[in-house]
Scaffold this active site. Structure first.
Site, short mmCIF file in Angstrom:
data_model
loop_
_atom_site.label_atom_id
_atom_site.label_comp_id
_atom_site.label_asym_id
_atom_site.label_seq_id
_atom_site.Cartn_x
_atom_site.Cartn_y
_atom_site.Cartn_z
N GLY A 12 0.80 -1.21 0.00
CA GLY A 12 0.00 0.00 0.00
C GLY A 12 0.84 1.26 0.00
O GLY A 12 2.06 1.22 0.11
N GLN A 13 0.16 2.39 -0.11
CA GLN A 13 0.86 3.68 -0.16
C GLN A 13 1.75 3.90 1.06
O GLN A 13 2.93 4.22 0.95
CB GLN A 13 -0.16 4.83 -0.23
CG GLN A 13 -0.98 4.90 -1.49
CD GLN A 13 -1.89 6.11 -1.48
OE1 GLN A 13 -1.56 7.13 -2.08
NE2 GLN A 13 -3.02 6.02 -0.82
N ALA A 63 -5.51 -1.28 6.25
CA ALA A 63 -6.86 -0.76 6.50
C ALA A 63 -7.79 -1.19 5.38
O ALA A 63 -7.35 -1.45 4.25
CB ALA A 63 -6.84 0.76 6.60
N THR A 104 -8.48 7.85 10.74
CA THR A 104 -8.97 8.71 9.67
C THR A 104 -9.74 9.94 10.17
O THR A 104 -10.26 9.94 11.29
CB THR A 104 -9.93 7.89 8.77
OG1 THR A 104 -10.51 8.71 7.76
CG2 THR A 104 -11.06 7.29 9.59
N ASP A 105 -9.80 10.94 9.32
CA ASP A 105 -10.60 12.12 9.60
C ASP A 105 -12.10 11.82 9.53
O ASP A 105 -12.92 12.60 10.01
CB ASP A 105 -10.25 13.24 8.61
CG ASP A 105 -10.44 12.84 7.15
OD1 ASP A 105 -10.23 11.65 6.83
OD2 ASP A 105 -10.76 13.71 6.32
N TYR A 128 -17.75 3.03 7.54
CA TYR A 128 -16.28 3.04 7.53
C TYR A 128 -15.74 3.83 8.71
O TYR A 128 -14.86 3.35 9.45
CB TYR A 128 -15.78 3.63 6.22
CG TYR A 128 -14.34 4.06 6.24
CD1 TYR A 128 -13.31 3.13 6.21
CD2 TYR A 128 -14.00 5.42 6.30
CE1 TYR A 128 -11.98 3.53 6.24
CE2 TYR A 128 -12.69 5.82 6.34
CZ TYR A 128 -11.67 4.87 6.30
OH TYR A 128 -10.36 5.28 6.35
N LYS A 132 -13.42 2.53 12.00
CA LYS A 132 -12.13 3.13 12.38
C LYS A 132 -12.16 3.65 13.81
O LYS A 132 -11.17 3.53 14.55
CB LYS A 132 -11.77 4.25 11.41
CG LYS A 132 -11.52 3.80 9.98
CD LYS A 132 -10.34 2.86 9.86
CE LYS A 132 -9.01 3.58 9.99
NZ LYS A 132 -7.85 2.67 9.78
N TRP A 153 -6.88 12.03 3.38
CA TRP A 153 -6.67 12.22 1.94
C TRP A 153 -5.25 11.84 1.51
O TRP A 153 -4.54 12.62 0.87
CB TRP A 153 -6.97 13.66 1.55
CG TRP A 153 -8.37 14.12 1.79
CD1 TRP A 153 -9.33 13.52 2.56
CD2 TRP A 153 -8.98 15.31 1.28
NE1 TRP A 153 -10.49 14.25 2.55
CE2 TRP A 153 -10.32 15.36 1.78
CE3 TRP A 153 -8.54 16.34 0.47
CZ2 TRP A 153 -11.20 16.39 1.47
CZ3 TRP A 153 -9.41 17.38 0.17
CH2 TRP A 153 -10.72 17.39 0.65
#
Length: 302
Positions: A12-13, A63, A104-105, A128, A132, A153
């Site tokens: 993943g990133q 995730a 996450t936001d 989602y 989280k 993001w």
């Protein structure tokens, strides 16, 4: 002295950035893919951790990010984002290893007039976000050495994300419609990885306590303005960029409701871990340059 870092995730990133940046930051990183650490099988996951000695810190870079899919079936999101991290946190606590978990936001409802702080109430709008938030609670309750980092993001120049989606429209469309009433903090994966590596060092050394932190790039921006900046950066490589047409979210319906303003205040993170976070514009320049390398002389057909 080089410290040993275990990264859950490989392709993943975030995991990719952690693997590349770990050594310069003084870490020897081992990244586990799904065959070695399957978040849909918590018992196997715990076994993978138990079989490794001398680990100074563990970063969870796994995730389930299918925001819309979770509205129809939240079981994968709950398993990967909540249940598995809970077991992982317990296993790390039993061995007194700090766990760094990424959230996450989207745990916020997005109705704030400014940036959310860690002390603001989390009230997710979608399944989602709820998964989280459940994961956050489980990790933080397992050990005072564990830390949760909310980000937003995330992008780079190689994986599937908002930036590369916009770049793939170059030479294909004359205009793209992008929502203008969703505001957040674009964050390059390298920015997130660097911050996590800094935090991991502090937590492993005992020079900082765990807890809840916001970790993303400063500078809240709308999706449409973000897209416009991506194309401004890309204009140094091509003249074929489409126009951005701002639209309301109502014109782009989706199964999951998104927060309108989920921007995050990261001052606590910067102070606690003595680490300054770069503005997202620098990350866009980096990502676009990386993407442009793949154009191979034909920027109109990335």
């Amino acid at each position: 002295m080089t410290r040993r870092l275990l990264v859950l995730g490989r392709s993943g990133q975030l995991a990719t950035s952690l693997a590349r940046l770990a050594e310069p930051a003084g870490w020897r990183a081992e990244c586990l893919d799904r065959s070695e650490a399957d978040f849909t099988a918590p018992d196997q996951l715990v076994g993978a951790i138990a079989g490794r000695e001398g680990v100074d810190a563990i970063i969870n870079a796994v995730a389930c990010n299918d925001v819309d899919g979770a509205e129809n079936d939240d079981r994968p999101a709950q398993a990967i984002n909540a249940l598995a991290p809970a077991r992982l946190a317990q296993a790390c606590a039993a061995r007194d290893i700090p766990l760094l978990h990424v959230s996450t936001d989207y745990v916020f409802p997005g109705r704030s007039g400014g940036a959310y702080r860690e002390t603001d109430e989390a009230r997710p709008l979608n399944a989602y976000g709820r998964s989280k938030l459940d994961g956050e609670t489980a990790v933080l309750s397992a050990s005072h050495r564990h830390a949760v980092f909310r980000t937003a993001w995330v992008f780079n120049g190689t994986h599937n994300n908002f930036v590369t989606t916009m770049l793939r429209q170059i030479g294909v469309r004359e205009e793209v419609r992008v929502v203008a009433d969703q505001i957040g903090n674009p964050t390059h994966a390298d920015t997130l990885a660097s911050g996590l590596l800094q935090a991991a060092g502090c937590l492993a050394a005992g020079s900082a306590q765990g807890g809840l932190f916001h970790l993303c790039s400063p500078g809240p921006v709308s999706r449409s303005d973000f897209a416009a900046h991506i194309y401004r950066a890309a204009s140094h490589h091509t003249t074929d960029c489409p126009r951005v047409i701002p639209i309301p979210s109502a014109d782009w319906p989706s199964p999951a409701q998104r927060p309108a303003n989920s921007s995050l205040d990261c001052k606590l993170f910067e102070t606690h871990f003595q680490h300054t976070l770069p503005h997202w514009r620098a990350g866009v320049e980096q990502a676009v340059s990386q993407w442009a390398e793949g154009w191979a002389g034909t920027p109109s057909s990335p």
